[in-house]
Design an enzyme around this catalytic site. Structure first.
Site, PDB file in Angstrom:
ATOM      1  CG  ASP A 116      55.023 -51.720  38.319  1.00 45.31           C
ATOM      2  OD1 ASP A 116      53.885 -51.264  38.512  1.00 45.31           O
ATOM      3  OD2 ASP A 116      56.033 -51.335  38.936  1.00 45.31           O
ATOM      4  CG  ASP A 139      49.590 -55.616  48.005  1.00 47.80           C
ATOM      5  OD1 ASP A 139      49.225 -56.673  48.529  1.00 47.80           O
ATOM      6  OD2 ASP A 139      49.866 -55.518  46.792  1.00 47.80           O
ATOM      7  CE  LYS A 143      55.828 -54.326  59.984  1.00 49.01           C
ATOM      8  NZ  LYS A 143      56.566 -55.484  59.489  1.00 49.01           N
ATOM      9  CG  ASP A 175      40.409 -54.374  54.059  1.00 46.10           C
ATOM     10  OD1 ASP A 175      41.351 -53.968  53.348  1.00 46.10           O
ATOM     11  OD2 ASP A 175      40.499 -55.403  54.758  1.00 46.10           O
ATOM     12  CB  THR A 213      37.643 -58.570  45.650  1.00 46.44           C
ATOM     13  OG1 THR A 213      38.158 -58.058  46.873  1.00 46.44           O
ATOM     14  CG2 THR A 213      37.101 -57.446  44.787  1.00 46.44           C
ATOM     15  CD  GLU A 216      34.141 -55.973  49.170  1.00 44.41           C
ATOM     16  OE1 GLU A 216      34.256 -56.322  47.992  1.00 44.41           O
ATOM     17  OE2 GLU A 216      33.346 -55.111  49.549  1.00 44.41           O
TER      18      GLU A 216
HETATM   19  C1  SAM Z   1      45.813 -57.308  48.216  1.00 50.31           C
HETATM   20  S1  SAM Z   1      45.779 -57.952  46.620  1.00 50.31           S
HETATM   21  C2  SAM Z   1      44.105 -57.612  46.083  1.00 50.31           C
HETATM   22  C3  SAM Z   1      43.685 -58.454  44.920  1.00 50.31           C
HETATM   23  C4  SAM Z   1      42.264 -58.215  44.394  1.00 50.31           C
HETATM   24  N1  SAM Z   1      42.120 -56.873  43.842  1.00 50.31           N
HETATM   25  C5  SAM Z   1      41.213 -58.489  45.458  1.00 50.31           C
HETATM   26  O1  SAM Z   1      40.575 -57.526  45.920  1.00 50.31           O
HETATM   27  O2  SAM Z   1      41.028 -59.651  45.822  1.00 50.31           O
HETATM   28  C6  SAM Z   1      46.735 -56.776  45.698  1.00 50.31           C
HETATM   29  C7  SAM Z   1      47.183 -57.310  44.356  1.00 50.31           C
HETATM   30  O3  SAM Z   1      47.783 -56.258  43.619  1.00 50.31           O
HETATM   31  C8  SAM Z   1      48.878 -56.768  42.893  1.00 50.31           C
HETATM   32  N2  SAM Z   1      49.777 -55.639  42.612  1.00 50.31           N
HETATM   33  C9  SAM Z   1      50.390 -54.843  43.511  1.00 50.31           C
HETATM   34  N3  SAM Z   1      51.094 -53.884  42.899  1.00 50.31           N
HETATM   35  C10 SAM Z   1      50.933 -54.093  41.554  1.00 50.31           C
HETATM   36  C11 SAM Z   1      51.418 -53.423  40.414  1.00 50.31           C
HETATM   37  N4  SAM Z   1      52.216 -52.352  40.511  1.00 50.31           N
HETATM   38  N5  SAM Z   1      51.077 -53.897  39.202  1.00 50.31           N
HETATM   39  C12 SAM Z   1      50.260 -54.975  39.095  1.00 50.31           C
HETATM   40  N6  SAM Z   1      49.753 -55.648  40.145  1.00 50.31           N
HETATM   41  C13 SAM Z   1      50.082 -55.197  41.371  1.00 50.31           C
HETATM   42  C14 SAM Z   1      49.466 -57.832  43.808  1.00 50.31           C
HETATM   43  O4  SAM Z   1      50.216 -58.790  43.091  1.00 50.31           O
HETATM   44  C15 SAM Z   1      48.201 -58.427  44.437  1.00 50.31           C
HETATM   45  O5  SAM Z   1      47.737 -59.527  43.710  1.00 50.31           O
END
Ligand code: SAM
Length: 240
Positions: A116, A139, A143, A175, A213, A216
């Site tokens: 994390d 993420d 909601k 986005d 990305t 994106e």
């Molecule tokens: C929506 S994805 C975006 C991935 C990438 N940055 C992109 O733009 O393609 C969000 C990523 O953040 C990671 N993530 C979310 N919370 C996290 C945390 N506290 N520590 C590490 N990774 C985290 C998730 O596993 C996921 O792969």
């Protein structure tokens, strides 16, 4: 363990992710077997990472939170060998993918850590020791009842203020418009620590240094406008 009234004694922290194990490809399995020991970082909670043992060269460090499949992170690290890069992610297939990218591109300045990112930044990084932190397409937790899971919060901003050196940069992109507005508001409210490079209340122009990305591209397909926020850490006062 619970107390007598069944309130958990150690309530679980609210996490910004739900761990989806996902299947590793054969190549990703090999990456964990053969590449993790070279490019992966083992971290024990509470232990502060030592950049000098992690990286070959003493140069500015950029930390990326949640790099996903890591293609854009690997591209940035390849384009900037004069910096060190640490990617923090929890999703194993993404980590396997970036390990393969590190091998394919022959990168010596990128290491990855599986944990994390909030815990790593809070407990595992020395104060004022990072030149930049980036958070691309976190993420969005759209909601209302999930908003508390959004990683960009006043708590994270305080942690960023702690780890970034004077003049260090925090760069986020999303986005999801309501999240973009929340990012801007949360960071603008921390004006004692951070200066908005675009001027208070403004998003930053998309810097060319940020490769497109995966998430994106998805946002673009859905017709979502992409917003960047870029804040600079003000002078860090060293006391004592
Ligand atoms: C929506 S994805 C975006 C991935 C990438 N940055 C992109 O733009 O393609 C969000 C990523 O953040 C990671 N993530 C979310 N919370 C996290 C945390 N506290 N520590 C590490 N990774 C985290 C998730 O596993 C996921 O792969």
């Amino acid at each position: 363990m619970t107390s007598a009234d069944s309130t958990p004694l150690h309530p679980r922290p609210i996490r910004s992710f739900v761990l989806r194990e996902g299947r590793l490809t054969v190549a990703q399995e090999r990456a964990f077997r053969e590449l993790w020991s070279r490019f992966g970082v083992e971290w024990t909670p509470g232990k502060v990472l030592d950049w000098t043992t992690l990286f070959e060269h003493a140069q500015p460090v950029t930390v990326e939170i949640g790099f996903g499949n890591g293609e854009s992170l690997a591209a940035m690290a390849a384009a900037a060998p004069e910096r060190n890069w640490l990617g923090i992610e929890v999703h194993r297939p993404g980590i396997g993918h970036v390990l393969l990218e590190i091998e394919r591109l022959g990168l010596r300045n990128l290491r990855v850590l599986r944990h994390d990112a909030v815990a790593v930044l809070s407990e595992g990084i020395a104060p004022a020791s990072v030149a930049a932190v980036q958070l691309f397409f976190p993420d969005p937790w759209p909601k209302r009842r999930h908003h508390k899971r959004r990683i960009l919060s006043p708590q994270l901003v305080a942690v960023l203020a702690q780890v970034l050196e004077s003049g260090g940069i925090f760069h986020a992109a999303t986005d999801w418009e309501p999240y973009a507005a929340q990012m801007l508001e949360t960071l603008d409210a921390a004006a004692l620590w951070f200066e908005n490079t675009a001027g208070a209340g403004h998003f930053a122009p998309r810097p060319s240094s940020r490769p497109l990305t995966r998430f994106e591209q998805r946002g673009e397909r859905l017709g979502h406008p992409v917003r960047d926020v870029i804040f600079r850490r003000r002078l860090v006062q060293v006391t004592g």
